[in-house]
Design an enzyme around this catalytic site. Structure first.
Site, mmCIF file in Angstrom:
data_model
loop_
_atom_site.group_PDB
_atom_site.id
_atom_site.type_symbol
_atom_site.label_atom_id
_atom_site.label_comp_id
_atom_site.label_asym_id
_atom_site.label_seq_id
_atom_site.Cartn_x
_atom_site.Cartn_y
_atom_site.Cartn_z
ATOM 1 N N HIS A 94 -47.811 54.170 -36.569
ATOM 2 C CA HIS A 94 -49.013 54.663 -37.246
ATOM 3 C C HIS A 94 -50.199 54.670 -36.305
ATOM 4 C CE1 HIS A 94 -48.574 50.334 -38.014
ATOM 5 N NE2 HIS A 94 -49.882 50.245 -37.925
HETATM 6 P P1 AMP Z 1 -51.223 47.396 -37.714
HETATM 7 O O1 AMP Z 1 -51.861 46.106 -37.396
HETATM 8 O O2 AMP Z 1 -51.525 48.419 -36.656
HETATM 9 O O3 AMP Z 1 -49.760 47.299 -38.048
HETATM 10 O O4 AMP Z 1 -52.001 47.926 -38.992
HETATM 11 C C1 AMP Z 1 -51.443 48.099 -40.268
HETATM 12 C C2 AMP Z 1 -52.498 48.773 -41.120
HETATM 13 O O5 AMP Z 1 -51.924 49.092 -42.372
HETATM 14 C C3 AMP Z 1 -53.706 47.895 -41.404
HETATM 15 O O6 AMP Z 1 -54.893 48.619 -41.059
HETATM 16 C C4 AMP Z 1 -53.634 47.629 -42.913
HETATM 17 O O7 AMP Z 1 -54.909 47.551 -43.513
HETATM 18 C C5 AMP Z 1 -52.864 48.823 -43.416
HETATM 19 N N1 AMP Z 1 -52.059 48.601 -44.618
HETATM 20 C C6 AMP Z 1 -51.325 47.520 -44.948
HETATM 21 N N2 AMP Z 1 -50.649 47.720 -46.101
HETATM 22 C C7 AMP Z 1 -50.963 48.980 -46.497
HETATM 23 C C8 AMP Z 1 -50.603 49.789 -47.614
HETATM 24 N N3 AMP Z 1 -49.747 49.349 -48.541
HETATM 25 N N4 AMP Z 1 -51.127 51.017 -47.707
HETATM 26 C C9 AMP Z 1 -51.982 51.489 -46.770
HETATM 27 N N5 AMP Z 1 -52.366 50.785 -45.686
HETATM 28 C C10 AMP Z 1 -51.878 49.550 -45.566
#
Ligand code: AMP
Ligand code: ZN
Length: 177
Positions: A94
């Protein structure tokens, strides 16, 4: 752990989708760390930035273009950062599309701050450049990544070094006024 797969459900949720096409989807981050915070994900099962090779250049470039288009369309003139965390916590590659105000109650910890403002954050341009030149993304080691997250707090826009998160947040408000 089950929560590390949460984005796989989130990306299919039409209420979160900003854009959806044959190979990518853009969703709102559920815990936005700035006024505007989106995630761009491929439908193709690419678990993380560590799995990227030159064969992914086409999709990575599409993600980059779409991210910039959406930031222009939905960003209200804000400045954005586009990139990936060196050690992501959630499965499925992502890209973070995040406005650089970092004005959000969900931005609480030093780790949150450093994950967007140090070399823990890998800009999308670097990902593309590395894939073109060496066929993989040149990432910091796991120990270097955890050091980045422990970097003393520093404002991303000026030399100020706040002593703690509340001081940083008060200071950031001055840059967004
Ligand atoms: P990372 O540290 O790059 O893996 O970031 C994961 C991102 O996903 C973080 O910015 C979270 O706030 C976001 N996140 C976690 N759970 C969800 C969810 N169910 N839907 C949308 N975003 C999410
Ligand atoms: Zn500052």
């Amino acid at each position: 752990m089950a929560w590390t797969y949460g984005l796989l459900d989130a990306m299919k949720d039409p209420r979160l989708q900003i854009h959806n096409d044959y190979d990518i989807v853009v969703i709102k981050d559920c815990y936005p760390k700035a006024e505007v915070h989106f995630l761009v994900l491929p439908w193709k099962n690419i678990p993380s930035i560590k799995d990227l090779t030159g064969s992914h250049l086409t999709i990575i470039k599409r993600m980059d273009l779409k991210a910039r288009e959406i930031a222009r369309e939905k960003g209200g003139g804000r400045k954005f950062k586009f990139g990936y965390h060196a050690e992501p916590s959630m499965k499925r590659l992502h890209m973070h599309v995040i406005s650089d105000d970092f004005n959000s109650p969900a931005l609480k910890t030093k780790k949150h701050w450093n994950s967007y403002t140090t070399n823990f954050f890998i800009p999308s341009e670097k990902v593309i450049k590395d894939l073109e030149s060496i066929g993989r993304v040149n990432l910091p080691s796991t120990s270097q990544s955890s050091l980045y997250l422990k970097t003393p707090l520093k404002c991303h826009k000026c030399p100020y070094s706040p002593g703690n998160m509340p001081a940083l947040k008060l200071h950031l408000a001055k840059h967004t006024e």
